[in-house]
Enzyme design. Sequence first.
Site, PDB file in Angstrom:
ATOM      1  N   TYR A  27       0.838  -1.201   0.000  1.00 20.30           N
ATOM      2  CA  TYR A  27       0.000   0.000   0.000  1.00 20.30           C
ATOM      3  C   TYR A  27       0.872   1.249   0.000  1.00 20.30           C
ATOM      4  O   TYR A  27       1.981   1.251   0.535  1.00 20.30           O
ATOM      5  CB  TYR A  27      -0.876   0.066   1.256  1.00 20.30           C
ATOM      6  CG  TYR A  27      -1.889  -1.040   1.393  1.00 20.30           C
ATOM      7  CD1 TYR A  27      -3.176  -0.898   0.886  1.00 20.30           C
ATOM      8  CD2 TYR A  27      -1.577  -2.227   2.052  1.00 20.30           C
ATOM      9  CE1 TYR A  27      -4.124  -1.909   1.032  1.00 20.30           C
ATOM     10  CE2 TYR A  27      -2.511  -3.240   2.198  1.00 20.30           C
ATOM     11  CZ  TYR A  27      -3.779  -3.081   1.692  1.00 20.30           C
ATOM     12  OH  TYR A  27      -4.705  -4.076   1.826  1.00 20.30           O
ATOM     13  N   ARG A  84      -5.612   1.217   8.363  1.00 16.55           N
ATOM     14  CA  ARG A  84      -6.266   2.220   9.206  1.00 16.55           C
ATOM     15  C   ARG A  84      -5.858   2.065  10.671  1.00 16.55           C
ATOM     16  O   ARG A  84      -5.649   3.053  11.382  1.00 16.55           O
ATOM     17  CB  ARG A  84      -7.791   2.080   9.112  1.00 16.55           C
ATOM     18  CG  ARG A  84      -8.406   2.555   7.824  1.00 16.55           C
ATOM     19  CD  ARG A  84      -9.920   2.420   7.897  1.00 16.55           C
ATOM     20  NE  ARG A  84     -10.366   1.038   7.781  1.00 16.55           N
ATOM     21  CZ  ARG A  84     -11.549   0.593   8.211  1.00 16.55           C
ATOM     22  NH1 ARG A  84     -12.387   1.406   8.818  1.00 16.55           N
ATOM     23  NH2 ARG A  84     -11.896  -0.659   8.028  1.00 16.55           N
TER      24      ARG A  84
END
Length: 298
Positions: free
Chosen positions: A70, A184
Amino acid sequence: MNALTSGLLLVDKPAGWTSHQVVGRVRPLLGTRKVGHAGTLDPMATGVLVVGVNRATRLLGHLALHDKDYVATMRLGVSTVTDDAEGQIIDRVDASAVSDADIETAMAAQRGDIEQVPTAVSAIKVDGKRSYARVRAGEQVELKARPVHVDRFDATSVRRLKVDGTGVVDVDCLVTCSSGTYVRALARDVGALLGVGGHLTALRRTRVGPFVLPEHPVDLSDDAPRPTLVAMGVAARLSFPVIDLDEDQEAAVRVGRALEVPVPQDPTALLDPDGDLLALYRPDPDRAGWSRPVCVLV
């Protein structure tokens, strides 16, 4: 159903779309209801979404177990209920005094084998009901920590700014992590370690196992042409150890028989003489040198 009508699509998911909406768009594009995806991306996130069509949907649970890359941005100094920018702000703390060295120390604590508490607003089921549904109904949800592995969590840029009168720090970072890791939650936990809170403001998935961002993304518009599938045999060679079978072995696999063929790991892909994926097999724990089916795809 032949290999031409079953396979994978590599979608660059747009921001604002749910993974389920991508599946719903692919169904009419390919004229089939049997479509699924591996590894959910939140609506805010963009990037690689592996979509399976027809027989390939049975591979998705295995493909979702691959590690992932990511590119992300976390904001320190602001906490939200969802741990990302889509959620309601629940706290602001001036983060102006947080140094680059402090950030590195907090990020280092999130690398390697860690126990991570998933974000409460997630699709994890609690007593049969999605965690996010319980949170939205006003319940207090406390999920149990789960073991995950974070191979890389590196800051590439640090920016200090004022947002609504609060000093915040935006950190661009690169993440490589195991299946089940919540990026997150990494942002949330770095903020918690620093005492200022944190959440994710941007997330882009650039890799799922061997699958990277497509050079020519699938067109999801209403008048898009029919996309070309990645053949299942090609996907298998990218994703798993592979054994090529002869015709006698192929006949046995088609009816789900155990094989006197050693396979290196669970799962291993078995391909027919034409290169099409027949099945996934695993070592037989009861007979050395034998293998048994995980799933037969024909």
